[in-house]
Every structure is written in structure tokens, then in C-alpha cells.
Design a protein around this motif. Sequence first.
Motif, PDB file in Angstrom:
ATOM      1  N   VAL A   1       0.863  -1.185   0.000  1.00  0.00           N
ATOM      2  CA  VAL A   1       0.000   0.000   0.000  1.00  0.00           C
ATOM      3  C   VAL A   1       0.896   1.230   0.000  1.00  0.00           C
ATOM      4  O   VAL A   1       1.838   1.327   0.785  1.00  0.00           O
ATOM      5  N   GLU A   2       0.596   2.170  -0.921  1.00  0.00           N
ATOM      6  CA  GLU A   2       1.320   3.429  -0.957  1.00  0.00           C
ATOM      7  C   GLU A   2       0.347   4.527  -0.530  1.00  0.00           C
ATOM      8  O   GLU A   2      -0.654   4.770  -1.200  1.00  0.00           O
ATOM      9  N   THR A   3       0.666   5.170   0.591  1.00  0.00           N
ATOM     10  CA  THR A   3      -0.194   6.235   1.100  1.00  0.00           C
ATOM     11  C   THR A   3      -0.021   7.500   0.263  1.00  0.00           C
ATOM     12  O   THR A   3       0.902   7.601  -0.555  1.00  0.00           O
ATOM     13  N   ARG A   4      -0.884   8.476   0.506  1.00  0.00           N
ATOM     14  CA  ARG A   4      -0.783   9.752  -0.194  1.00  0.00           C
ATOM     15  C   ARG A   4       0.557  10.436   0.084  1.00  0.00           C
ATOM     16  O   ARG A   4       1.175  11.013  -0.811  1.00  0.00           O
ATOM     17  N   GLU A   5       0.992  10.348   1.324  1.00  0.00           N
ATOM     18  CA  GLU A   5       2.250  10.976   1.713  1.00  0.00           C
ATOM     19  C   GLU A   5       3.438  10.305   1.019  1.00  0.00           C
ATOM     20  O   GLU A   5       4.373  10.980   0.571  1.00  0.00           O
ATOM     21  N   GLN A   6       3.416   8.980   0.937  1.00  0.00           N
ATOM     22  CA  GLN A   6       4.492   8.268   0.256  1.00  0.00           C
ATOM     23  C   GLN A   6       4.507   8.599  -1.241  1.00  0.00           C
ATOM     24  O   GLN A   6       5.568   8.768  -1.840  1.00  0.00           O
ATOM     25  N   ALA A   7       3.315   8.703  -1.841  1.00  0.00           N
ATOM     26  CA  ALA A   7       3.223   9.053  -3.262  1.00  0.00           C
ATOM     27  C   ALA A   7       3.759  10.471  -3.496  1.00  0.00           C
ATOM     28  O   ALA A   7       4.468  10.719  -4.475  1.00  0.00           O
ATOM     29  N   TYR A   8       3.430  11.383  -2.594  1.00  0.00           N
ATOM     30  CA  TYR A   8       3.912  12.764  -2.711  1.00  0.00           C
ATOM     31  C   TYR A   8       5.438  12.805  -2.613  1.00  0.00           C
ATOM     32  O   TYR A   8       6.101  13.475  -3.402  1.00  0.00           O
ATOM     33  N   GLU A   9       5.988  12.081  -1.664  1.00  0.00           N
ATOM     34  CA  GLU A   9       7.436  12.061  -1.474  1.00  0.00           C
ATOM     35  C   GLU A   9       8.140  11.437  -2.685  1.00  0.00           C
ATOM     36  O   GLU A   9       9.170  11.925  -3.127  1.00  0.00           O
ATOM     37  N   ARG A  10       7.576  10.382  -3.243  1.00  0.00           N
ATOM     38  CA  ARG A  10       8.154   9.743  -4.426  1.00  0.00           C
ATOM     39  C   ARG A  10       8.136  10.707  -5.621  1.00  0.00           C
ATOM     40  O   ARG A  10       9.110  10.820  -6.356  1.00  0.00           O
ATOM     41  N   LEU A  11       7.041  11.441  -5.799  1.00  0.00           N
ATOM     42  CA  LEU A  11       6.956  12.434  -6.872  1.00  0.00           C
ATOM     43  C   LEU A  11       7.968  13.558  -6.663  1.00  0.00           C
ATOM     44  O   LEU A  11       8.649  13.973  -7.599  1.00  0.00           O
ATOM     45  N   ARG A  12       8.082  14.010  -5.430  1.00  0.00           N
ATOM     46  CA  ARG A  12       9.022  15.093  -5.122  1.00  0.00           C
ATOM     47  C   ARG A  12      10.457  14.665  -5.433  1.00  0.00           C
ATOM     48  O   ARG A  12      11.238  15.421  -5.993  1.00  0.00           O
ATOM     49  N   GLN A  13      10.802  13.426  -5.119  1.00  0.00           N
ATOM     50  CA  GLN A  13      12.144  12.916  -5.427  1.00  0.00           C
ATOM     51  C   GLN A  13      12.346  12.756  -6.932  1.00  0.00           C
ATOM     52  O   GLN A  13      13.428  12.998  -7.444  1.00  0.00           O
ATOM     53  N   ARG A  14      11.302  12.357  -7.639  1.00  0.00           N
ATOM     54  CA  ARG A  14      11.409  12.152  -9.082  1.00  0.00           C
ATOM     55  C   ARG A  14      11.692  13.469  -9.810  1.00  0.00           C
ATOM     56  O   ARG A  14      12.427  13.491 -10.784  1.00  0.00           O
ATOM     57  N   VAL A  15      11.093  14.562  -9.345  1.00  0.00           N
ATOM     58  CA  VAL A  15      11.313  15.866  -9.997  1.00  0.00           C
ATOM     59  C   VAL A  15      12.392  16.675  -9.282  1.00  0.00           C
ATOM     60  O   VAL A  15      12.539  17.868  -9.547  1.00  0.00           O
ATOM     61  N   ASN A  16      13.115  16.011  -8.392  1.00  0.00           N
ATOM     62  CA  ASN A  16      14.207  16.662  -7.639  1.00  0.00           C
ATOM     63  C   ASN A  16      13.752  17.898  -6.885  1.00  0.00           C
ATOM     64  O   ASN A  16      14.476  18.877  -6.761  1.00  0.00           O
ATOM     65  N   GLY A  17      12.539  17.887  -6.399  1.00  0.00           N
ATOM     66  CA  GLY A  17      12.024  18.987  -5.605  1.00  0.00           C
ATOM     67  C   GLY A  17      11.838  20.282  -6.372  1.00  0.00           C
ATOM     68  O   GLY A  17      11.757  21.346  -5.762  1.00  0.00           O
ATOM     69  N   ASP A  18      11.757  20.221  -7.694  1.00  0.00           N
ATOM     70  CA  ASP A  18      11.579  21.411  -8.537  1.00  0.00           C
ATOM     71  C   ASP A  18      10.266  22.102  -8.154  1.00  0.00           C
ATOM     72  O   ASP A  18       9.186  21.539  -8.340  1.00  0.00           O
ATOM     73  N   PRO A  19      10.335  23.340  -7.630  1.00  0.00           N
ATOM     74  CA  PRO A  19       9.118  24.005  -7.159  1.00  0.00           C
ATOM     75  C   PRO A  19       8.114  24.298  -8.271  1.00  0.00           C
ATOM     76  O   PRO A  19       6.911  24.312  -8.017  1.00  0.00           O
TER      77      PRO A  19
END
Length: 161
Positions: A85-103
Motif C-alpha cells: 500500500v502506498e499512502t498519499r504521503e508516500q506518493a507525494y514524497e516519491r513524486l518530489r524525489q522524481r522531480v528533484n524537488g523542482d518548485p
Amino acid sequence: MTDPQATQDPLPSGRRSLQLLAVAAAALVLGSVVSTAVMLLAGWRYTPEREFTVAVFMQPDADGAQREAVQRRLGQLPAVDGVRVETREQAYERLRQRVNGDPTQMEGIEAATMPESLHLTTVGRDFDCGPLPSIRKMAGVDRIRVVMRTEGGRPGAELGC
């Protein structure tokens, strides 16, 4: 009147059976080589096992009971390491890492807007999409994504199940 003359066999019987055995063995080997060559030229190849990932994305308003029902149904599929199970928070963190935190890419995206999802990994020569339509129709399911992973120089692909 002429006397019939006896014909003589040029090979003794033991040597003749050895010659027949050699011809039969040569025909068997030649047949095997020819059939293998024909199969390879026709496009037959050994199909290696591949790794497939299945992701079931839940609707934003799906509740815990709906998620657990989908998790039980997914658990019936052959999986390497079970259902994750991937929670919303885990999905958000994975996306943030994928885009290198690009604001600029993360603008307007919050953990609450990310979908909760269930994932499993399976291995095989092909993937059977048969069970997925019944899962897709379950309450709380938004969409399903099946991906064949890149492996050993072979490209991956998203399957249209």
C-alpha cells in the motif's frame, strides 16, 4: 533353357544392419537440425520471464474498507512480495524525489491531492489481464496501470489491460 544363377549379396547380413542403423541415425540427426533451423528462421524464440508491476489507484474519496477489499482481491494474483500500500504521503514524497524537488513542477500539488494506491510485482513470460476488469469495477478504484519493466536490454512497456 538357362539355369538361374544365384545372386550374391555384396554385404554380409551383420554389416548390412550396421549400415542401416547408421543411415537411420544420420536421418534422425539431419531431421532435428533441419526442424530447429526452420523454427528459428520462422521466428520462434525462447521467451524469458519478465517482471510486471500492477498499480491500482484509488479514488480520492475511497475509504479503508474499499481499499482492503481491493487489497484482498489483488492478493489472489501471483505476486513476488505481496501487495504493498502506498499512502498519499508516500506518493507525494516519491513524486518530489522524481522531480528533484523542482518548485515549478510541484506547484499546486500537496500530499492530500495524491492518490492512494496498491502495488504488486509478478514475474512470468506474459501477463494475464483476465482478473483486472473485475478489480477495475470494484468500489473505490479509479484506474489500473500495468507496466512490463525494462530488463536485460529489453525495453519496458505499459500494457493496455
